[in-house]
Every structure is written in C-alpha cells, then in structure tokens.
Design an enzyme around this catalytic site. Structure first.
Site, PDB file in Angstrom:
ATOM      1  N   ASN A  90      -6.504   9.433   0.463  1.00 60.45           N
ATOM      2  CA  ASN A  90      -7.368   8.480   1.159  1.00 60.45           C
ATOM      3  C   ASN A  90      -8.123   7.692   0.085  1.00 60.45           C
ATOM      4  O   ASN A  90      -7.972   7.938  -1.113  1.00 60.45           O
ATOM      5  CB  ASN A  90      -8.318   9.221   2.115  1.00 60.45           C
ATOM      6  N   LYS A  91      -8.951   6.774   0.525  1.00 61.76           N
ATOM      7  CA  LYS A  91      -9.672   5.902  -0.397  1.00 61.76           C
ATOM      8  C   LYS A  91     -10.445   6.712  -1.444  1.00 61.76           C
ATOM      9  O   LYS A  91     -11.000   7.756  -1.143  1.00 61.76           O
ATOM     10  CB  LYS A  91     -10.628   5.011   0.404  1.00 61.76           C
ATOM     11  N   GLN A 130     -15.763  -1.228   1.464  1.00 61.56           N
ATOM     12  CA  GLN A 130     -15.308  -1.261   2.863  1.00 61.56           C
ATOM     13  C   GLN A 130     -16.342  -0.657   3.810  1.00 61.56           C
ATOM     14  O   GLN A 130     -16.230  -0.822   5.023  1.00 61.56           O
ATOM     15  CB  GLN A 130     -13.982  -0.499   3.016  1.00 61.56           C
ATOM     16  N   ASP A 171      -4.631   8.179   4.451  1.00 66.93           N
ATOM     17  CA  ASP A 171      -3.500   7.293   4.203  1.00 66.93           C
ATOM     18  C   ASP A 171      -2.175   8.024   4.391  1.00 66.93           C
ATOM     19  O   ASP A 171      -1.212   7.470   4.899  1.00 66.93           O
ATOM     20  CB  ASP A 171      -3.556   6.781   2.757  1.00 66.93           C
ATOM     21  N   ARG A 221       0.852  -1.205   0.000  1.00 66.86           N
ATOM     22  CA  ARG A 221       0.000   0.000   0.000  1.00 66.86           C
ATOM     23  C   ARG A 221       0.880   1.245   0.000  1.00 66.86           C
ATOM     24  O   ARG A 221       1.116   1.862   1.050  1.00 66.86           O
ATOM     25  CB  ARG A 221      -0.901  -0.030   1.236  1.00 66.86           C
TER      26      ARG A 221
END
Lengths: 262, 262
Positions: free
Chosen positions: B175-176, B125, B165, B27
């Site tokens: 971020n996502k 998620q 993140d 990641r």
C-alpha cells in the site's frame, strides 16, 4: 537554543524576569533552553559581565557537543547508513550539533557514511540537516517521514541517532514530532536507536515523560511549507509539535560524559 | 483504478496488448488494476460490447465497495476515532471507496465518528480524503504523518483502516508508503489495524510480500507539493512510493465477502 538564549538574556538584562519568561515560552519542551536562562540569571545576579558569561556558555556548549561527537563516533563504523530526524546540527546547537556531531567526526576521520534524513513534516527541518550534510560533504538523501520504516525494515539503516529536547529522570524524552514513530520502528527492526544530547537536556525534576507538556502549534505549520500554501484554508488539522518516546526504545544516550546505556 | 482501466481498455480496443501494457505500467503494485485489464481482454476477445462490459465492471465494483462498507461498519462503534492513510475513498475507487466505505455507512447510520487523516507525503493524498470526508459531513483532522504515532500512543485512536494495492497469498500487502509504519505503531499500541479491499486485490500468485516490486518514483514528488516547489533543486532524495506490511500486523481484511480474520 541555549546559545541564542544566553545572548537574549544579556540583551534583556534590565528586566531579567520578563526576559526569562519570554524566552522560556519560545519552546517549553527544551530543557537546555531553561538551563541556559537559569545560568544567566545566576551570573547576572552575581554581577558578572553578561556578555562574557554568555560567551563562556557558548564556548562550553561547543566543547560539550564536540565531546558528544567523539563519544558517539565510536558507534559509527565505516560504511554505515544512519537515520536521523529533524535537525540536531549546527543550526540548532552551534558548530558540531548533537546528533550530527558523531557523523561529522566519523566523516572527518575518513569513514564512509550515508545519512537518511527524515523530511520532518510539518516544518521540514530535514532540509536544514540536508544543507548541513552537503556543506560537510557527507552523502545523504531526504526521505518522506513515511519512508523511514520502509528503509529500516529493508535493512538499509544500521543505526538511528536523534537529538532530544528534554529527557526525564527515567529516560523518557521529548523531541520533534515523529521521533517516537522512528524509535518504535527501529526497535521493531532491531536497529539501535541513540539519543545525542548534552547533560543539560536531562531534567531530573521530571519523573517520566508523562509530565512533559506537548505544544499544539499553529495550523499554518501544516498548511504552508516555506511560506508556500500547500493546503486549502478549509482543511481542519491537528498539529502536536513534539512527542514523548519512552525510555524502553532507547539503546543509549550519547552525552559529553560518555554513552549512558540503559 | 480498475474503473478507469476498463474504459481505458475499451478505448484502446484496437491494440489490446499495447493498451494493457500501458495501463499496467501506470501502477505496477495495484492488483485490482491488473484484474480489470484481464477482465476486459477476456470480454473483448469473447466479442462482448466493450462499453457494456466496462459499465458492468464498474457497477459490480460499486456494489462490492458498498458491501465492504456494510461489513466494515460493524467494527465502527458510536464515538470512535479512526485513523486512515492515503486515499481509499470515492476518488480512488468510485462511489463508496474501500477504507472509507465503512466510515460513510457508520456516519449515515447515525454513528458519531472522528477521522485522523494522515497527510500522506509525498503526494498528500490525505487532502483528497479530507475533501471527501468534508463532503460527507464527517468530522476529521489532517495530521502530519509523524503525528499518527503520537495519537495512537495517547489512546486517541480506536481503530486504523487503510486500503491495499495488492495482497499476497500469506496476507502481506502493499500500500502507499507509510502504511507499514502505521501498522507497526498500531500493533505496538494494541490498536486494531484493518485492511479494506475487494477480493480482486488478493493476488494468490504471489506467495508473500517479498515478491511485490516497489516503485521508486520521481524526485519531484518530494520537491514539490501541488506544483509548488518546497525544496531546493540541490537536495538529494529517495522516494519509494509503496511499502509492504507483513500480515502479522493486520487484524483483519474487510472484503465484500465478509471480514477475513487472520
């Protein structure tokens, strides 16, 4: 929807009131549907042959969508990347579609284009759009609805075009859930946002978007995709099926009578 | 991720360089992951017991997340509706989570709250977040990512909290995918947008978000959900897994050292 509704009314001629009620309830946000139903009530009451009237309606709407395509095509330059949401193509509005009509004509006139297709959860109508674009030969990619903002911000999208279910007198319009999000993101990134719709979508009886009623649909739309269960039964959901985009986010309305600027 | 990585490094002690490379590649956007790996390299090079060092790291991060919860809880008033995106709970960051920590503590302190949980396509998620909230007893609803704007505009959401993140020196953060969309929509509707993250997420070596590399992930993330195929093989997709939200959309950063305002 209008094209399906006129034949529905023809088949349900024996009880016009009941048929109209039933068909209107299938999609309360869609003004074109209401328009088609009223057209058939008028024709049948005037003793016109119902199937002739229905055919005439459909031929007329095909012609209108073609003109939407011709008018909208002027906005599409060679090499452009276009974002669209939901399905406003042949599968929704016969033959040319509304939002897809300008893209079809641009492609047929030799312009190279690429279409970003929002998946359009919960019902994933983006897949219908992908299928139509593939049939036509137009390059595209389906993206998660979450990714539209990413591509808009990165300068990878030049123009956004969606359809509309109902357009209020002030220009606010209802469309598939998520349209509002993409309109805000387009404006934030200074990307033009156009609505493609026949004039039968304009509902002058409604002053603004606040008067448009939004359907809350079945939870199974979120829990399942293509009949496959993707969420467990215990999950609590909220599922508004449409949203209202205020007129301030719309660059223009592409109609069969030309592009109406705000 | 940091908690998993420290044990990964302990197990991969024999070839620290290779282990670090392998874990970093899982990641690339996640700065906390990089931080944890560097911590372990340092401890192992200084001949500390690797499992003691890993345990200490995890205990420390739990304590930090708890403090994030305590600091963030001040923002949560009784009766508030909160929007969150992706999963920044125990399943992502052990015990309290980051974005979910303030919600947990608010609930445990007797505040009545309701959480709007973005589904977070493509990997959904949001279901992990729903599961955590259900375990905790907090009321919630999973919504299509397309519907967040609808609820923000309707005044049904009082505050948005997400994780991060990696946060660049100027406050831009990765971020996502979809986080940027929600941040823009929150600002457009004058709803506060907070980022909850430990200070190990701040990467001062990165000047701004433009330097954060975004992963393009496997097409199957869109084609499948929970191993169920929901799109046909012929569909072309683009799948950026993260996005960057500029600092201008962030109301504040909730850290273990307090809330940093912009």
């Amino acid at each position: 929807m209008g094209a399906a509704a006129v034949y529905g009314m023809a088949l349900g001629k024996k009880d016009l009131k009941k048929s109209a009620e039933k068909l209107r309830a299938t999609r309360p946000t869609a003004h074109d549907l209401f328009y088609a139903i009223d057209y058939m009530i008028d024709k049948i009451n005037n003793r016109e042959n119902e199937f002739n009237a229905a055919s005439k309606y459909v031929e007329d709407i095909i012609e209108r969508c073609k003109k939407i395509g011709e008018n909208g095509e002027e906005l599409i330059k060679d090499g452009m990347n276009i974002l669209t949401h939901c399905n406003a193509g042949a599968l929704a509005t016969v033959d040319y579609g509304t939002a897809l009509a300008p893209l079809r004509l641009a492609y047929r006139n030799g312009k190279k284009i690429f279409v970003f297709v929002d998946e359009t959860r919960p019902r994933c109508q983006g897949l219908l759009t992908a299928w139509e674009l593939k049939q036509e030969g137009i390059d595209y990619a389906v993206i998660a609805d979450n990714a539209a903002g990413y591509f808009l911000r990165n300068g990878e999208i030049d123009i956004t075009i969606t359809g509309a279910d109902r357009i209020a007198k002030n220009g606010d319009f209802a469309n598939k859930i998520g349209t509002y999000e993409k309109a805000v993101l387009a404006k934030e990134n200074k990307i033009p946002f156009y609505v493609a719709a026949p004039v039968s979508t304009f509902d002058d009886d409604i002053k603004d978007g606040g008067q448009i009623i939004i359907e809350e649909r079945d939870r199974n739309e979120l829990l399942k995709i293509n009949r496959k269960t993707i969420m467990p039964e215990w999950v609590t959901v909220k599922n508004p099926a449409f949203d209202v985009t205020p007129a301030e986010y719309v660059t223009g309305y592409i109609t069969e009578n030309g592009i109406i600027k705000r």
